[in-house]
Structures are given as structure tokens and as C-alpha cells.
Design an enzyme around this catalytic site. Structure first.
Site, short mmCIF file in Angstrom:
data_model
loop_
_atom_site.label_atom_id
_atom_site.label_comp_id
_atom_site.label_asym_id
_atom_site.label_seq_id
_atom_site.Cartn_x
_atom_site.Cartn_y
_atom_site.Cartn_z
N LYS A 256 88.03 17.24 113.42
CA LYS A 256 87.84 16.04 112.59
C LYS A 256 88.99 15.06 112.81
O LYS A 256 90.07 15.45 113.27
CB LYS A 256 87.81 16.45 111.10
CG LYS A 256 86.57 17.21 110.68
CD LYS A 256 86.63 17.60 109.22
CE LYS A 256 85.43 18.42 108.78
NZ LYS A 256 84.16 17.68 108.73
N ARG A 330 76.56 25.87 108.11
CA ARG A 330 75.20 26.43 108.28
C ARG A 330 75.22 27.66 109.17
O ARG A 330 74.38 28.55 109.02
CB ARG A 330 74.26 25.35 108.83
CG ARG A 330 74.59 24.90 110.21
CD ARG A 330 73.95 23.56 110.56
NE ARG A 330 74.61 22.44 109.91
CZ ARG A 330 74.22 21.17 110.04
NH1 ARG A 330 73.18 20.86 110.78
NH2 ARG A 330 74.87 20.22 109.41
N1 BES Z 1 82.30 20.41 105.44
C1 BES Z 1 81.62 19.40 106.16
C2 BES Z 1 80.80 18.49 105.27
C3 BES Z 1 81.58 17.59 104.34
C4 BES Z 1 81.86 16.30 104.75
C5 BES Z 1 81.96 18.02 103.10
C6 BES Z 1 82.57 15.46 103.88
C7 BES Z 1 82.63 17.19 102.23
C8 BES Z 1 82.94 15.92 102.62
C9 BES Z 1 80.68 20.04 107.19
O1 BES Z 1 81.10 21.23 107.71
C10 BES Z 1 80.57 19.07 108.32
O2 BES Z 1 81.56 18.87 108.97
N2 BES Z 1 79.40 18.51 108.52
C11 BES Z 1 79.17 17.59 109.56
C12 BES Z 1 77.84 17.95 110.18
C13 BES Z 1 77.59 17.29 111.50
C14 BES Z 1 78.60 17.76 112.52
C15 BES Z 1 76.18 17.63 111.95
C16 BES Z 1 79.12 16.18 108.98
O3 BES Z 1 78.64 16.01 107.85
O4 BES Z 1 79.65 15.28 109.61
MN MN Z 2 82.43 20.99 109.36
#
Ligand code: BES
Ligand code: MN
Ligand code: ZN
Length: 475
Positions: A256, A330
Site C-alpha cells: 500500500k 478474502r
Molecule cells: N483491508 C483492506 C480494505 C480496507 C481499505 C479496509 C480501506 C479499510 C480501509 C483490504 O485488504 C484491501 O486492501 N482491499 C483492496 C482490494 C483490492 C486489492 C481488490 C482494496 O479495497 O483496495
Molecule cells: Mn489488503
């Protein structure tokens, strides 16, 4: 906090009179009655808070506005009492009597108790006291004509929310998969629950390779946690709650950015909610068998980390091609939902901070409820309405969207791209739940954390979902 009912005279020095907009309460002060609105130039609007120091046995009077009577619900009282407690504790008041403009029934008494318990919660495990902090906590709260049973139920619900918030607020260098498992074991021991914890070796032996892969890049190895509450008699029903337990989500090799990575300690909120729910049921002892299941894991980039293009096999035999290591929640849930599906339960509810897309769609005050089961969705929505936690439902019966998670080399892709991200994440999870078991997925990614105080929330983790699930269990 002690929560008690009173009738007749105010049993302590401070009283907070709560009133609806335009409904002027009569106050009896020093034997003489007066109209509160004149005294304070108040209107009873939501958020109004007046302080009136007095002489005599009761020396602090507060007038708190609740807003429109027609719009009032249990949440009105939960939120108002939480704000009242937050404000009076900053004034050094530890004993408070609460007067409402309605006779509190069992449900309202419970909501008041919850609000009182969570109102002045702050996460101060890691800080010195500062100026402007609450100087005391409210220790004794008396509710005029309250129902004792409701007060004691609400106290347990309130404390469960604090358990979840406290765990979720603790950072990744403190709460690792191992320490989260230890917290589960402590809660289980104190509450007489069964608790099984599997380490990284047992996780592989038990064919939870998807969960294991996500944790491979971390120094803190994964843990699988299964807690069970069994009622004394034959259970009326059997339910499973599954929580995403990513103790820190860096994104892994698909790391990230510096903005997105912040607050990712809260990526274990679903798991913290599950532990808190298990603690509450161990005290409230409903006639329901309750399973709490967590796959605890840290998602880190490293030479040993799982990679994009890797293909992993989940416990139910389905294979997953990794497109994005940041869609890790997931992948962990693939194994924990497969496991939950093997239990003989009537419904599975999972809670997960799964997609940023849910916050884009719904904002930060409504969670996603993703389910193709009408009955369970209605039950969860009804429990949420009582609990003051809002949901918007998404169904998954969409062939075109489903194609987005088809893989040319495996059974599934772990990401369907940005379009319909919350729904395709739900569709992915669906592949790991036995179709005959009613199942609902709560995407709490937008509501897990607040950076300002409002209503019954403080700064930090919100425990969103705990109240809903407990209302759903308790009926
Ligand atoms: N933990 C994150 C989702 C999240 C984002 C929680 C912001 C709280 C605040 C999750 O694991 C994630 O990174 N999801 C990605 C999915 C994508 C890579 C398909 C996302 O939401 O960007
Ligand atoms: Mn994630
Ligand atoms: Zn995540």
C-alpha cells in the site's frame, strides 16, 4: 460502572434531564417546580447541553436535548447518554442520575446502559494523562424508573464493544496473530468456552493453505482460532461468526502507499468483534450455540511472502490465483468460511474490513450487507436497526460481475478489479460457503474506525457489528 434504577428523589448530586424538542420538562428544584426551557433558553434540539450549578443536595443539573420525539429510537438514548457521560466525566462527575422523557422499558434501559458504558471509553493504554482528559470516569449511573434486567444486559453489551475497540486499537507490534490467539484463550478461560488454536504447522496440516500463504511473509506466524459457547440445554439454534483477523495489512508485495497503509492495524476488527461477541455470550448465556472463528494473520512483504501469480488451494479444495496480494482478507476467509461450513450451523455471519470500495459506495456510517439469503438479510437488518448500526444490502446474483473473478489457470481470481469491488469480493467468499447454509457477509471496511468523537463513538476503533450480532443472537 454500576448501573441502577431509581424512583423518587435523585440519589446523587448530579442529574441529567434529557428532553425532546419542544417538550418542556417540569423540574422540581428546591421544592419549587419550574419549566426547564425558560431556565436554560433551551429548545430540546439534538446536541443541546446546558449546565446549571445549584445549591443543595443536588448541585449539578444538566439539560440534554434529544431532538424530535417522532424520530426517537433506542439509538437516540444510547447516543445521548454516551455524549452526556463523555461531557460530565470531563467535569469531574462520577455519580450521575439520568432522567428520560419516556418511561424506559427493557430495551431503552439496555440502550442507556450501553451508552453509559461506552460513552467515556478512550484508548489510553499507551499514553500519559493530558490536560482536557476526563478527570474521572462515571462510576455510578442511576436511571429513573429503569428496568434492572435491561441495565445489566446493556452493561454486558457495552463492555463487549469496549473489548473489541480495545483490541482493535492495539497496534500491530502488540497484537500479532499469536497475541490475538492468547486474548481469545483468556476470554474463553474466563467465560468457560471451548477454544482451539492452531499454529502455522497445524494450519498447513489442516489444509488451510490459503490462510497460511497470506501469513508467509511475516515474522509473526498465522493462527487459527475456534471458540465455542454451548448452552446448558439443547440449543434453539446454532450460529457461526467468522472474523477477518489481519493484524496488520501492509498490502504484502502489492504494498500500500503511505496514506493507504495508515490505520491498517484495524484490519483485524472483524476478529476483534468475534472475540467480543464470544465474551458477551459467555456472560449472557443465551439458548443458542455460538461458534467464533478467526484466521489471524499479518500481511507483509518479504522474500518469503506469497506473490502475485501464485496459485493456492483452500480447505474446500478450490484453487485461487493471486492477482493482488492486497486482496488478502478474502484469501484468509476462504479457509475460515470453508471450516465454518463444515460445522452443523443454521447460519454463518462473517465480518470483515474487506474492500475500500464499500466506503466509496456507502460512506463511513453504513456497512455493506452482502447476501443472497433474504431471510437472514432481513434478520440482520432488523437487528442492525435495533442496534443503531446501518446496513445497505447487496445481492450477488449477477453473471457478468461473476465473470470478473474467473481465472484461466485456477478456479478463481482473488480480485475482480475495481468495478463492483464489494460485490465481487462477496462472490469470491460465496465459493467457500456450502450453498445450503444461509450466509451473510458484513463488509465493515468503511465503518471500523473514526477519527472524531460523535454519538456513542470515540476516536479510534468503532466495534461496528458487535451490537448487531448480539441483537441477532439474543433475538
Ligand atoms: N483491508 C483492506 C480494505 C480496507 C481499505 C479496509 C480501506 C479499510 C480501509 C483490504 O485488504 C484491501 O486492501 N482491499 C483492496 C482490494 C483490492 C486489492 C481488490 C482494496 O479495497 O483496495
Ligand atoms: Mn489488503
Ligand atoms: Zn485487508
Amino acid at each position: 460502572m454500576d448501573l441502577m434504577s431509581f424512583s423518587g428523589n435523585v440519589p446523587c448530586k448530579a442529574v441529567a434531564v434529557h428532553c425532546f424538542a419542544g417538550v418542556d420538562p417540569v423540574l422540581v428544584l428546591d421544592g419549587a417546580s419550574s419549566r426547564a426551557f425558560d431556565l436554560f433558553k433551551a429548545k430540546g434540539k439534538k446536541g443541546e447541553f446546558f449546565r446549571y450549578p445549584m445549591e443543595g443536595a443536588v448541585n449539578e443539573l444538566f439539560l440534554v436535548g434529544l431532538g424530535d420525539k417522532d424520530k426517537a429510537s433506542q439509538s437516540t438514548f444510547r447516543n445521548a447518554v454516551a455524549e452526556t457521560v463523555r461531557k460530565v466525566s470531563k467535569l469531574g462527575i462520577s455519580d450521575l442520575a439520568v432522567v428520560l422523557p419516556v418511561a424506559p422499558d427493557q430495551a431503552i434501559s439496555s440502550a442507556v446502559a450501553e451508552g453509559a458504558v461506552i460513552g467515556d471509553y478512550r484508548f489510553d493504554r499507551y499514553r500519559q494523562p493530558k490536560e482536557g482528559d476526563a478527570v474521572v470516569s462515571v462510576e455510578k449511573l442511576y436511571l429513573k424508573d429503569g428496568v434492572e434486567e435491561g441495565l445489566s444486559r446493556g452493561k454486558v453489551l457495552g463492555r463487549a464493544q469496549i473489548v473489541s475497540r480495545d483490541l482493535a486499537n492495539r497496534p500491530g507490534n502488540d497484537i500479532t496473530p499469536q497475541t490475538l490467539a492468547e486474548e481469545a484463550q483468556r476470554i474463553a478461560k474466563e467465560g468457560g468456552l471451548d477454544c482451539t488454536v492452531w499454529d502455522e504447522v497445524k494450519i498447513q496440516e489442516e489444509r488451510m493453505s490459503a490462510l497460511w500463504h497470506v501469513g508467509k511473509g511475516s515474522q509473526n506466524p498465522p493462527r487459527f482460532i475456534h471458540m465455542v459457547y454451548r448452552p446448558a440445554g439443547t440449543p434453539k439454534k446454532k450460529l457461526a461468526f467468522v472474523g477477518k483477523g489481519v493484524t496488520f495489512d501492509s498490502g504484502g508485495l502489492c504494498i500500500k502507499g503511505r496514506e493507504g497503509i495508515r490505520t491498517m492495524k484495524c484490519d483485524k476488527t472483524g476478529a476483534c468483534n468475534v472475540l467480543a461477541i464470544m465474551e458477551a455470550v459467555s456472560i449472557l448465556k443465551p439458548d443458542v450455540e455460538v461458534h467464533g472463528i478467526v484466521g489471524a494473520v499479518e500481511n507483509m512483504p518479504d522474500g518469503a511472502a506469497y506473490r502475485p501469480d501464485d496459485i493456492v488451494r483452500a480447505r474446500n479444495g478450490k484453487t485461487i490465483e493471486i492477482v493482488n496480494t492486497d486482496a488478502e482478507g478474502r484469501v484468509t476467509l476462504a479457509d475460515t468460511l470453508s471450516y465454518a461450513s463444515e460445522l452443523d450451523v443454521e447460519a454463518i455471519v462473517d465480518m470483515a474490513t474487506l474492500t475500500g470500495a464499500v466506503a466509496t459506495a456507502l460512506g463511513n456510517y453504513t456497512a455493506g450487507l452482502i447476501s443472497d439469503h433474504d431471510g437472514l438479510s432481513q434478520e440482520i437488518a432488523a437487528a442492525g436497526a435495533k442496534a443503531g448500526e446501518r446496513y445497505h444490502r447487496f445481492t450477488m446474483d449477477d453473471e457478468k460481475l461473476r465473470e470478473q473473478i474467473d481465472s484461466p489457470v485456477a478456479d478463481l481470481l482473488n480480485s475482480g478489479g475495481p468495478g463492483g469491488g464489494t460485490i465481487t469480493a462477496g462472490m469470491f467468499l460465496k465459493e467457500f460457503v456450502k450453498p445450503e447454509i444461509p450466509w451473510a457477509h458484513l463488509d465493515i471496511a468503511g465503518v471500523d474506525f473514526y477519527d472524531k468523537e460523535f454519538d456513542c463513538y470515540g476516536k479510534g476503533a468503532s466495534s461496528f457489528g458487535v451490537r448487531t450480532c448480539l441483537e441477532y443472537i439474543l433475538g
